[in-house]
Design a protein around this motif. Sequence first.
Motif, PDB file in Angstrom:
ATOM      1  N   THR A 189      11.146   0.277   8.274  1.00 57.19           N
ATOM      2  CA  THR A 189       9.984  -0.480   8.102  1.00 57.19           C
ATOM      3  C   THR A 189       9.541  -0.538   6.946  1.00 57.19           C
ATOM      4  O   THR A 189       9.603   0.199   6.008  1.00 57.19           O
ATOM      5  CB  THR A 189       9.063   0.043   9.235  1.00 57.19           C
ATOM      6  N   TRP A 190       8.754  -1.542   6.839  1.00 59.04           N
ATOM      7  CA  TRP A 190       7.790  -1.744   5.334  1.00 59.04           C
ATOM      8  C   TRP A 190       6.253  -1.606   5.684  1.00 59.04           C
ATOM      9  O   TRP A 190       5.670  -1.763   6.563  1.00 59.04           O
ATOM     10  CB  TRP A 190       8.217  -3.389   5.083  1.00 59.04           C
ATOM     11  N   GLU A 191       5.883  -0.771   4.767  1.00 62.39           N
ATOM     12  CA  GLU A 191       4.583  -0.397   4.805  1.00 62.39           C
ATOM     13  C   GLU A 191       3.804  -1.031   3.577  1.00 62.39           C
ATOM     14  O   GLU A 191       4.185  -1.059   2.304  1.00 62.39           O
ATOM     15  CB  GLU A 191       4.361   1.044   4.714  1.00 62.39           C
ATOM     16  N   GLN A 192       2.526  -1.505   3.891  1.00 60.30           N
ATOM     17  CA  GLN A 192       1.808  -2.072   2.664  1.00 60.30           C
ATOM     18  C   GLN A 192       0.925  -1.061   2.147  1.00 60.30           C
ATOM     19  O   GLN A 192       0.321  -0.167   2.853  1.00 60.30           O
ATOM     20  CB  GLN A 192       0.804  -3.022   3.442  1.00 60.30           C
ATOM     21  N   ILE A 193       1.021  -0.697   0.782  1.00 60.60           N
ATOM     22  CA  ILE A 193       0.318   0.404   0.117  1.00 60.60           C
ATOM     23  C   ILE A 193      -0.847  -0.002  -0.569  1.00 60.60           C
ATOM     24  O   ILE A 193      -1.687   0.732  -1.075  1.00 60.60           O
ATOM     25  CB  ILE A 193       1.351   1.492  -0.720  1.00 60.60           C
ATOM     26  N   TRP A 194      -1.004  -1.309  -0.687  1.00 63.23           N
ATOM     27  CA  TRP A 194      -2.206  -2.085  -1.239  1.00 63.23           C
ATOM     28  C   TRP A 194      -2.241  -3.375  -0.815  1.00 63.23           C
ATOM     29  O   TRP A 194      -1.047  -4.151  -0.814  1.00 63.23           O
ATOM     30  CB  TRP A 194      -1.811  -1.988  -2.943  1.00 63.23           C
ATOM     31  N   GLY A 195      -3.427  -4.099  -0.645  1.00 65.41           N
ATOM     32  CA  GLY A 195      -3.645  -5.278   0.131  1.00 65.41           C
ATOM     33  C   GLY A 195      -4.073  -5.491   1.382  1.00 65.41           C
ATOM     34  O   GLY A 195      -4.473  -4.461   1.901  1.00 65.41           O
ATOM     35  N   GLU A 196      -4.130  -6.651   1.896  1.00 60.35           N
ATOM     36  CA  GLU A 196      -4.954  -6.944   3.089  1.00 60.35           C
ATOM     37  C   GLU A 196      -3.908  -7.754   3.844  1.00 60.35           C
ATOM     38  O   GLU A 196      -4.760  -8.598   4.855  1.00 60.35           O
ATOM     39  CB  GLU A 196      -6.311  -7.499   2.816  1.00 60.35           C
ATOM     40  N   LEU A 197      -2.700  -7.865   3.767  1.00 61.43           N
ATOM     41  CA  LEU A 197      -1.855  -8.683   4.495  1.00 61.43           C
ATOM     42  C   LEU A 197      -1.601  -8.240   5.913  1.00 61.43           C
ATOM     43  O   LEU A 197      -1.707  -6.793   6.158  1.00 61.43           O
ATOM     44  CB  LEU A 197      -0.661  -8.910   3.767  1.00 61.43           C
ATOM     45  N   ASP A 198      -1.436  -8.787   6.944  1.00 62.02           N
ATOM     46  CA  ASP A 198      -1.167  -8.235   8.403  1.00 62.02           C
ATOM     47  C   ASP A 198       0.299  -7.999   8.255  1.00 62.02           C
ATOM     48  O   ASP A 198       1.053  -8.059   7.457  1.00 62.02           O
ATOM     49  CB  ASP A 198      -1.296  -9.524   9.263  1.00 62.02           C
TER      50      ASP A 198
END
Length: 81
Positions: A57-66
């Motif tokens: 899976t992909w995880e967002q480590i910075w930002g505000e995307l859904d």
Amino acid sequence: MGEKESYQRSFKITINLNGKDQTIQVSPEETTDGVEYFKCNLEGKNITQIRREEDGTWEQIWGELDNKTVEEIGEAITATL
């Protein structure tokens, strides 16, 4: 080791973002402990930083995307690599 070097070049992906196709500049980076992540820029602005987890899976480590957008960016990165 030579395989890792190919990840160090930036590249472009195109995804549908906010209802229209957008070209995102992706720059692979590494944390100080060697974990790879990707900086994603749209029109010169950093919109997110994501990394691929061990489970795929992909995880967002910075930002505000859904989460859906993060997964779409991740899938486009995977297809490019």
